[in-house]
Write a protein that holds these residues in place. Structure first.
Motif, PDB file in Angstrom:
ATOM      1  N   ALA A  34      -8.234   3.960   5.576  1.00 54.48           N
ATOM      2  CA  ALA A  34      -8.442   2.746   6.376  1.00 54.48           C
ATOM      3  C   ALA A  34      -8.840   1.564   5.492  1.00 54.48           C
ATOM      4  O   ALA A  34      -8.311   0.450   5.647  1.00 54.48           O
ATOM      5  CB  ALA A  34      -9.505   2.986   7.444  1.00 54.48           C
ATOM      6  N   GLY A  35      -9.739   1.802   4.560  1.00 56.35           N
ATOM      7  CA  GLY A  35     -10.155   0.727   3.661  1.00 56.35           C
ATOM      8  C   GLY A  35      -9.020   0.271   2.762  1.00 56.35           C
ATOM      9  O   GLY A  35      -8.845  -0.927   2.526  1.00 56.35           O
ATOM     10  N   GLY A  36      -8.248   1.221   2.266  1.00 52.62           N
ATOM     11  CA  GLY A  36      -7.121   0.883   1.402  1.00 52.62           C
ATOM     12  C   GLY A  36      -6.065   0.066   2.121  1.00 52.62           C
ATOM     13  O   GLY A  36      -5.547  -0.918   1.585  1.00 52.62           O
ATOM     14  N   VAL A  37      -5.752   0.457   3.338  1.00 45.74           N
ATOM     15  CA  VAL A  37      -4.763  -0.304   4.115  1.00 45.74           C
ATOM     16  C   VAL A  37      -5.318  -1.691   4.443  1.00 45.74           C
ATOM     17  O   VAL A  37      -4.623  -2.701   4.291  1.00 45.74           O
ATOM     18  CB  VAL A  37      -4.356   0.460   5.396  1.00 45.74           C
ATOM     19  CG1 VAL A  37      -3.526  -0.426   6.312  1.00 45.74           C
ATOM     20  CG2 VAL A  37      -3.587   1.724   5.041  1.00 45.74           C
ATOM     21  N   ALA A  38      -6.584  -1.763   4.850  1.00 50.65           N
ATOM     22  CA  ALA A  38      -7.177  -3.054   5.222  1.00 50.65           C
ATOM     23  C   ALA A  38      -7.217  -4.022   4.046  1.00 50.65           C
ATOM     24  O   ALA A  38      -6.864  -5.202   4.197  1.00 50.65           O
ATOM     25  CB  ALA A  38      -8.579  -2.843   5.794  1.00 50.65           C
ATOM     26  N   ILE A  39      -7.634  -3.561   2.869  1.00 49.39           N
ATOM     27  CA  ILE A  39      -7.702  -4.476   1.728  1.00 49.39           C
ATOM     28  C   ILE A  39      -6.306  -4.910   1.315  1.00 49.39           C
ATOM     29  O   ILE A  39      -6.100  -6.051   0.906  1.00 49.39           O
ATOM     30  CB  ILE A  39      -8.505  -3.895   0.539  1.00 49.39           C
ATOM     31  CG1 ILE A  39      -8.775  -4.987  -0.515  1.00 49.39           C
ATOM     32  CG2 ILE A  39      -7.795  -2.727  -0.113  1.00 49.39           C
ATOM     33  CD1 ILE A  39      -9.549  -6.180  -0.038  1.00 49.39           C
ATOM     34  N   TYR A  45       0.838  -1.209   0.000  1.00 48.39           N
ATOM     35  CA  TYR A  45       0.000   0.000   0.000  1.00 48.39           C
ATOM     36  C   TYR A  45       0.867   1.251   0.000  1.00 48.39           C
ATOM     37  O   TYR A  45       0.646   2.182  -0.782  1.00 48.39           O
ATOM     38  CB  TYR A  45      -0.941   0.008   1.213  1.00 48.39           C
ATOM     39  CG  TYR A  45      -1.774   1.257   1.278  1.00 48.39           C
ATOM     40  CD1 TYR A  45      -2.964   1.347   0.576  1.00 48.39           C
ATOM     41  CD2 TYR A  45      -1.364   2.370   2.012  1.00 48.39           C
ATOM     42  CE1 TYR A  45      -3.726   2.505   0.600  1.00 48.39           C
ATOM     43  CE2 TYR A  45      -2.110   3.526   2.047  1.00 48.39           C
ATOM     44  CZ  TYR A  45      -3.300   3.590   1.335  1.00 48.39           C
ATOM     45  OH  TYR A  45      -4.046   4.748   1.348  1.00 48.39           O
ATOM     46  N   LEU A  46       1.853   1.273   0.871  1.00 54.93           N
ATOM     47  CA  LEU A  46       2.722   2.446   0.974  1.00 54.93           C
ATOM     48  C   LEU A  46       3.504   2.682  -0.317  1.00 54.93           C
ATOM     49  O   LEU A  46       3.590   3.824  -0.799  1.00 54.93           O
ATOM     50  CB  LEU A  46       3.671   2.305   2.163  1.00 54.93           C
ATOM     51  CG  LEU A  46       3.015   2.341   3.542  1.00 54.93           C
ATOM     52  CD1 LEU A  46       4.023   1.980   4.623  1.00 54.93           C
ATOM     53  CD2 LEU A  46       2.358   3.684   3.806  1.00 54.93           C
ATOM     54  N   VAL A  47       4.053   1.626  -0.888  1.00 52.87           N
ATOM     55  CA  VAL A  47       4.823   1.772  -2.129  1.00 52.87           C
ATOM     56  C   VAL A  47       3.921   2.253  -3.259  1.00 52.87           C
ATOM     57  O   VAL A  47       4.275   3.171  -4.006  1.00 52.87           O
ATOM     58  CB  VAL A  47       5.546   0.458  -2.500  1.00 52.87           C
ATOM     59  CG1 VAL A  47       6.106   0.496  -3.913  1.00 52.87           C
ATOM     60  CG2 VAL A  47       6.654   0.174  -1.492  1.00 52.87           C
ATOM     61  N   MET A  48       2.737   1.644  -3.399  1.00 51.61           N
ATOM     62  CA  MET A  48       1.835   2.048  -4.486  1.00 51.61           C
ATOM     63  C   MET A  48       1.385   3.502  -4.341  1.00 51.61           C
ATOM     64  O   MET A  48       1.395   4.256  -5.304  1.00 51.61           O
ATOM     65  CB  MET A  48       0.591   1.143  -4.532  1.00 51.61           C
ATOM     66  CG  MET A  48       0.835  -0.183  -5.194  1.00 51.61           C
ATOM     67  SD  MET A  48       1.461  -0.080  -6.889  1.00 51.61           S
ATOM     68  CE  MET A  48       0.175   0.840  -7.694  1.00 51.61           C
ATOM     69  N   ASN A  49       0.989   3.877  -3.124  1.00 51.61           N
ATOM     70  CA  ASN A  49       0.380   5.194  -2.938  1.00 51.61           C
ATOM     71  C   ASN A  49       1.375   6.319  -2.711  1.00 51.61           C
ATOM     72  O   ASN A  49       1.077   7.467  -3.044  1.00 51.61           O
ATOM     73  CB  ASN A  49      -0.620   5.135  -1.783  1.00 51.61           C
ATOM     74  CG  ASN A  49      -1.880   4.441  -2.221  1.00 51.61           C
ATOM     75  OD1 ASN A  49      -2.750   5.046  -2.815  1.00 51.61           O
ATOM     76  ND2 ASN A  49      -1.963   3.143  -1.970  1.00 51.61           N
ATOM     77  N   TYR A  50       2.543   6.006  -2.148  1.00 50.40           N
ATOM     78  CA  TYR A  50       3.470   7.083  -1.807  1.00 50.40           C
ATOM     79  C   TYR A  50       4.781   7.030  -2.583  1.00 50.40           C
ATOM     80  O   TYR A  50       5.661   7.840  -2.335  1.00 50.40           O
ATOM     81  CB  TYR A  50       3.699   7.105  -0.293  1.00 50.40           C
ATOM     82  CG  TYR A  50       2.391   7.374   0.422  1.00 50.40           C
ATOM     83  CD1 TYR A  50       1.826   8.641   0.416  1.00 50.40           C
ATOM     84  CD2 TYR A  50       1.684   6.342   1.040  1.00 50.40           C
ATOM     85  CE1 TYR A  50       0.601   8.885   1.028  1.00 50.40           C
ATOM     86  CE2 TYR A  50       0.456   6.581   1.654  1.00 50.40           C
ATOM     87  CZ  TYR A  50      -0.066   7.856   1.647  1.00 50.40           C
ATOM     88  OH  TYR A  50      -1.275   8.097   2.242  1.00 50.40           O
ATOM     89  N   VAL A  51       4.878   6.083  -3.517  1.00 47.39           N
ATOM     90  CA  VAL A  51       6.035   6.050  -4.416  1.00 47.39           C
ATOM     91  C   VAL A  51       5.538   6.025  -5.858  1.00 47.39           C
ATOM     92  O   VAL A  51       5.710   6.983  -6.605  1.00 47.39           O
ATOM     93  CB  VAL A  51       6.974   4.849  -4.130  1.00 47.39           C
ATOM     94  CG1 VAL A  51       8.118   4.804  -5.139  1.00 47.39           C
ATOM     95  CG2 VAL A  51       7.519   4.913  -2.704  1.00 47.39           C
ATOM     96  N   VAL A  52       4.868   4.933  -6.252  1.00 51.41           N
ATOM     97  CA  VAL A  52       4.449   4.756  -7.645  1.00 51.41           C
ATOM     98  C   VAL A  52       3.486   5.857  -8.087  1.00 51.41           C
ATOM     99  O   VAL A  52       3.740   6.550  -9.088  1.00 51.41           O
ATOM    100  CB  VAL A  52       3.828   3.358  -7.860  1.00 51.41           C
ATOM    101  CG1 VAL A  52       3.274   3.212  -9.269  1.00 51.41           C
ATOM    102  CG2 VAL A  52       4.854   2.268  -7.559  1.00 51.41           C
ATOM    103  N   LEU A  53       2.396   6.047  -7.366  1.00 52.93           N
ATOM    104  CA  LEU A  53       1.416   7.063  -7.771  1.00 52.93           C
ATOM    105  C   LEU A  53       1.963   8.477  -7.616  1.00 52.93           C
ATOM    106  O   LEU A  53       1.640   9.357  -8.418  1.00 52.93           O
ATOM    107  CB  LEU A  53       0.113   6.893  -6.987  1.00 52.93           C
ATOM    108  CG  LEU A  53      -0.642   5.585  -7.262  1.00 52.93           C
ATOM    109  CD1 LEU A  53      -1.891   5.501  -6.410  1.00 52.93           C
ATOM    110  CD2 LEU A  53      -0.981   5.437  -8.737  1.00 52.93           C
ATOM    111  N   LEU A  54       2.782   8.680  -6.624  1.00 53.27           N
ATOM    112  CA  LEU A  54       3.402   9.994  -6.444  1.00 53.27           C
ATOM    113  C   LEU A  54       4.321  10.322  -7.619  1.00 53.27           C
ATOM    114  O   LEU A  54       4.279  11.426  -8.167  1.00 53.27           O
ATOM    115  CB  LEU A  54       4.186  10.037  -5.135  1.00 53.27           C
ATOM    116  CG  LEU A  54       4.889  11.357  -4.818  1.00 53.27           C
ATOM    117  CD1 LEU A  54       3.871  12.461  -4.576  1.00 53.27           C
ATOM    118  CD2 LEU A  54       5.782  11.199  -3.608  1.00 53.27           C
TER     119      LEU A  54
END
Length: 172
Positions: free
Chosen positions: A134-139, A110-119
């Protein structure tokens, strides 16, 4: 009556494909439901994924762009699974506790996708609303990381079964 595990043996490639495609299916189903309840339709969600490659043209790309988005989504999940399965073959401890390491790996994904790749692709974005975060982290914990880890652990177990054709891994 003897129970045979030979019919359920899987190798690393099966773990990668099975874990990755299971994760992709669970994640996209979550996105369809979560964002669908907020007005987004599945085609638009898949076009948004395709926009990572096509840019804004993805939204005029119709079904073709949506299909590309589905393949990209599945491909990314298979890559996530390949990374975990590869790591689990070098670090067998990952296979002994998939219920711990899988969800932790999901948080990392989640962290890599949202704060590296998408950034890197789209630049800074506003902070997500709490329910989206919360939903994104949980899934990612339970729908991405956990199934990938369980498939990897199954492949590791298969390599240790008597009569297995898989190459046994060294003990840690």
């Amino acid at each position: 009556m003897r129970i045979s595990f030979r019919k359920t043996e899987i190798g690393p490639l099966t773990a990668i494909l099975g874990g990755g495609l299971t994760a992709a299916l669970l994640d996209i189903t979550y996105a369809f439901v979560f964002f669908g309840l907020r007005g987004a339709n599945p085609v638009r969600i898949l076009q948004t994924i395709a926009s990572g490659v096509l840019g804004k043209a993805a939204y005029q790309g119709g079904a073709g762009a949506a299909i590309l988005g589905a393949f990209l989504h599945a491909g990314i999940a298979v890559v996530m699974a390949a990374v975990y399965v590869s790591a689990s073959r070098v670090l067998p401890a990952l296979n002994r506790r998939p219920w711990l390491w899988g969800p932790l790996y999901g948080i990392g994904c989640y962290l890599v996708m949202n704060y590296v790749v998408l950034l890197l692709r789209f630049g800074p974005r506003p902070a997500p609303h709490l329910e989206v975060l919360a939903g994104g982290v949980a899934i990612h914990m339970f729908g991405v990381g956990l199934p990938i880890a369980l498939f990897a652990a199954r492949a590791a177990l298969s390599s240790r079964l008597p009569g297995s054709t898989s190459t046994p891994q060294p003990a840690a």
